[in-house]
Design a protein around this motif. Structure first.
Motif, PDB file in Angstrom:
ATOM      1  N   MET B 273       0.819  -1.206   0.000  1.00 45.93           N
ATOM      2  CA  MET B 273       0.000   0.000   0.000  1.00 45.93           C
ATOM      3  C   MET B 273       0.857   1.262   0.000  1.00 45.93           C
ATOM      4  O   MET B 273       0.472   2.266  -0.621  1.00 45.93           O
ATOM      5  N   LYS B 274       2.002   1.193   0.666  1.00 48.37           N
ATOM      6  CA  LYS B 274       2.835   2.400   0.738  1.00 48.37           C
ATOM      7  C   LYS B 274       3.256   2.844  -0.663  1.00 48.37           C
ATOM      8  O   LYS B 274       3.164   4.028  -1.008  1.00 48.37           O
ATOM      9  N   GLU B 275       3.672   1.871  -1.466  1.00 42.12           N
ATOM     10  CA  GLU B 275       4.101   2.223  -2.822  1.00 42.12           C
ATOM     11  C   GLU B 275       2.912   2.692  -3.680  1.00 42.12           C
ATOM     12  O   GLU B 275       3.054   3.588  -4.517  1.00 42.12           O
ATOM     13  N   ILE B 276       1.767   2.089  -3.459  1.00 40.38           N
ATOM     14  CA  ILE B 276       0.582   2.531  -4.202  1.00 40.38           C
ATOM     15  C   ILE B 276       0.237   3.961  -3.812  1.00 40.38           C
ATOM     16  O   ILE B 276      -0.115   4.797  -4.651  1.00 40.38           O
ATOM     17  N   LYS B 277       0.365   4.248  -2.514  1.00 34.85           N
ATOM     18  CA  LYS B 277       0.113   5.618  -2.048  1.00 34.85           C
ATOM     19  C   LYS B 277       1.098   6.612  -2.671  1.00 34.85           C
ATOM     20  O   LYS B 277       0.718   7.716  -3.061  1.00 34.85           O
ATOM     21  N   ASP B 278       2.358   6.220  -2.756  1.00 34.53           N
ATOM     22  CA  ASP B 278       3.362   7.098  -3.382  1.00 34.53           C
ATOM     23  C   ASP B 278       2.985   7.374  -4.837  1.00 34.53           C
ATOM     24  O   ASP B 278       3.058   8.508  -5.302  1.00 34.53           O
ATOM     25  N   LEU B 279       2.595   6.290  -5.545  1.00 35.77           N
ATOM     26  CA  LEU B 279       2.197   6.458  -6.947  1.00 35.77           C
ATOM     27  C   LEU B 279       0.981   7.372  -7.049  1.00 35.77           C
ATOM     28  O   LEU B 279       0.877   8.199  -7.963  1.00 35.77           O
ATOM     29  N   TYR B 280       0.066   7.193  -6.105  1.00 34.54           N
ATOM     30  CA  TYR B 280      -1.155   8.006  -6.123  1.00 34.54           C
ATOM     31  C   TYR B 280      -0.811   9.491  -5.965  1.00 34.54           C
ATOM     32  O   TYR B 280      -1.323  10.345  -6.687  1.00 34.54           O
ATOM     33  N   TYR B 281       0.084   9.768  -5.026  1.00 37.05           N
ATOM     34  CA  TYR B 281       0.455  11.166  -4.793  1.00 37.05           C
ATOM     35  C   TYR B 281       1.135  11.757  -6.030  1.00 37.05           C
ATOM     36  O   TYR B 281       0.837  12.872  -6.452  1.00 37.05           O
ATOM     37  N   LYS B 282       2.051  10.975  -6.614  1.00 32.41           N
ATOM     38  CA  LYS B 282       2.760  11.426  -7.811  1.00 32.41           C
ATOM     39  C   LYS B 282       1.792  11.764  -8.938  1.00 32.41           C
ATOM     40  O   LYS B 282       1.959  12.737  -9.661  1.00 32.41           O
ATOM     41  N   ARG B 283       0.773  10.928  -9.092  1.00 35.51           N
ATOM     42  CA  ARG B 283      -0.125  11.070 -10.227  1.00 35.51           C
ATOM     43  C   ARG B 283      -1.183  12.139 -10.014  1.00 35.51           C
ATOM     44  O   ARG B 283      -1.670  12.759 -10.959  1.00 35.51           O
ATOM     45  N   ASN B 284      -1.579  12.328  -8.716  1.00 36.21           N
ATOM     46  CA  ASN B 284      -2.740  13.179  -8.445  1.00 36.21           C
ATOM     47  C   ASN B 284      -2.425  14.455  -7.667  1.00 36.21           C
ATOM     48  O   ASN B 284      -3.312  15.256  -7.412  1.00 36.21           O
ATOM     49  N   SER B 285      -1.165  14.585  -7.233  1.00 40.17           N
ATOM     50  CA  SER B 285      -0.735  15.760  -6.464  1.00 40.17           C
ATOM     51  C   SER B 285      -1.564  15.977  -5.208  1.00 40.17           C
ATOM     52  O   SER B 285      -1.671  17.097  -4.698  1.00 40.17           O
ATOM     53  N   VAL B 286      -2.176  14.924  -4.761  1.00 38.92           N
ATOM     54  CA  VAL B 286      -2.891  14.971  -3.490  1.00 38.92           C
ATOM     55  C   VAL B 286      -2.697  13.580  -2.892  1.00 38.92           C
ATOM     56  O   VAL B 286      -2.607  12.596  -3.643  1.00 38.92           O
TER      57      VAL B 286
END
Lengths: 312, 312
Positions: B273-286
């Motif tokens: 989940m941590k890596e998915i969260k990092d990807l999410y932040y990178k992609r969505n800026s939130v």
């Protein structure tokens, strides 16, 4: 396998097998008298002891010393059951025309967990998945059927849905009537339902149509897909009767089919060979041993007869 | 799951959960603060301790006291991973329109042995095989694809055949060009080859065509079979990026899709989940947490945020 030794020494057996292969000529009799009377666990121990003593696989020694049908039979006999089935599937795929019967047997007769063991063994030995190789060596309807069979993990509990059996017997009846056994519903039913459920379906077919489903399929008897479907039904319905017929055909065939005889005996000797032999005698009025004595020869004959429980 | 307690007592937790459900009203906060901070092994111990103390399944208690999205999330969270996946597959099959994505995730992302565990759990829970239910709830091309996926036991070793990758990339390219992703060769390749082999095939596609295979499939973007094929490719190629997109779509959707959010978080919280969260932040800026804080509410919100590692 009527006569397995009770007390045995894997080291002594390994040494004796090594000795039987030294000097001029090989002592096939010694090899038969040892390996023909050891069960799967004992054979595994012998193979381990041999490896420990001579830093080599016993299979290498025997493959270099033996030949022909005898070599193939000894080789298959020494392998662990799941590994043997993996080898048989691979060999079936490599024939000029894929031997779908061997693949159907190995995917329909063992339990779901046993089939998984075969898939594990296949992956270790060939560095590919079994379904991958089946899919890339076959085409069309046979592919659809075989890939689904080798990938199956059927439910094995007691629950049977009789209403479902009735409706799916109807689907099979229509497919037989329309000569459309390759219909995807037929493949779905035969490859995913539990064996108990399928037997209920086959019974329902018989009740409705007054004839067994295999007889019903008889019209579509020619080689290829319909005969593969029939093999599936027979393996699931009563695999001992199925094996009796396989042996009968292999023995009656012009130029006896030793590969098939070896496959059945190596696979069933420690399971239900006695019942298959009884069925064979009932059907042919001659014992399987007598038939093999007549139709096979040499060390191969001595070996398969030992596996069938004859004293040498 | 940033904050799991280190020393814990399954009996105390079981008693606390029982206590949280007594009297008028349920103490959801207590439930979240316990279950949101226990890992899979600890949750299993709590469930066992609860059963020992109260002779009832903890799931029954929680199902009777909780409701809605919160109940569903707690339920999935308590289950053993393989059992949870089995429940998710069954739920996906029971939707008015089968949710093929959930089935693709569960069959393509775990290891071969993990997938077998799911099939075992499915058989125990539903008294049918997983492929049997998938086959009887789907039709046509999607059925062919899904049944083969859930039945797969892919090779997982290092061996990759680059020549094969090149030739199979050609097959995929032709299928995309001909808008024939439902060609049986495409299904064979995607459902039987090892993941490493497939990644080599996808790379070869990119080298040859100057665009990724998922981009190449973009023209066939409409729902249904082509989008299922794309999901398979994405799950095999990079499942974390795939999950990022699934979460993004579920959050952005009009009327947030809590079922999807729960599925992803319950499944990945203890994995990546941590890596998915990092990807999410990178992609969505939130951050994913911020997005969920905005788009979800109540006990459900508190619970998923706890699973994402937020302190309550």
């Amino acid at each position: 396998m009527a006569s397995v030794v009770v007390s045995f020494s894997p080291v002594e057996d390994a040494e004796a097998l090594w000795g039987a292969c030294q000097g001029w000529g090989t002592d096939e009799k010694a090899i038969i008298s040892i390996l023909g009377h050891r069960n799967a666990a004992q054979r595994r121990e012998i193979r381990q002891a041999y490896h420990h003593l001579y830093h080599e696989d016993l299979l290498n020694l025997l493959q270099s010393e033996l030949s022909g049908d005898f070599e193939k039979a000894v080789y298959l006999w020494i392998l662990d059951p799941a590994d043997r089935d993996a080898v048989l599937v691979n060999a079936a795929l490599k024939k000029p025309s894929v031997d779908y019967r061997a693949i159907i047997e190995i995917s329909c007769i063992p339990s779901a967990e046993e089939l998984l063991e075969v898939r594990r063994a296949y992956r270790i030995r060939y560095k590919r998945s079994m379904e991958e190789d089946v899919a890339s060596h076959t085409i069309g309807d046979v592919r659809k059927l075989l890939v689904a069979l080798v990938s199956s993990y059927r439910y094995e509990g007691d629950e049977v849905d009789l209403q479902l059996a009735e409706s799916e017997a109807g689907i099979l009846r229509d497919a037989i009537k329309d000569k459309a056994l390759n219909h995807e519903e037929v493949i779905r039913i035969l490859t995913t339902r539990s064996k108990l459920q399928l037997r209920a379906t086959f019974n329902s077919f018989k009740d409705e149509n007054g004839t067994s489903i295999t007889k019903g399929m008889h019209n579509a008897k020619h080689e290829g897909f319909p005969s593969a479907v029939r093999a599936v039904v027979r393996c699931i319905n009563n695999h001992k009767k199925y094996y009796e017929k396989v042996l009968r055909n292999a023995i009656e065939k012009f130029g006896t089919d030793e590969d098939v005889i070896t496959r059945v005996i190596a696979t069933r000797a420690e399971k239900d060979m006695k019942e298959i032999k009884d069925l064979y005698y009932k059907r042919n009025s001659v014992t399987l041993d007598q038939a093999l004595m007549k139709e096979t020869s040499g060390d191969y004959k001595a070996f398969v007869l030992a596996l069938l429980g004859n004293q040498d």
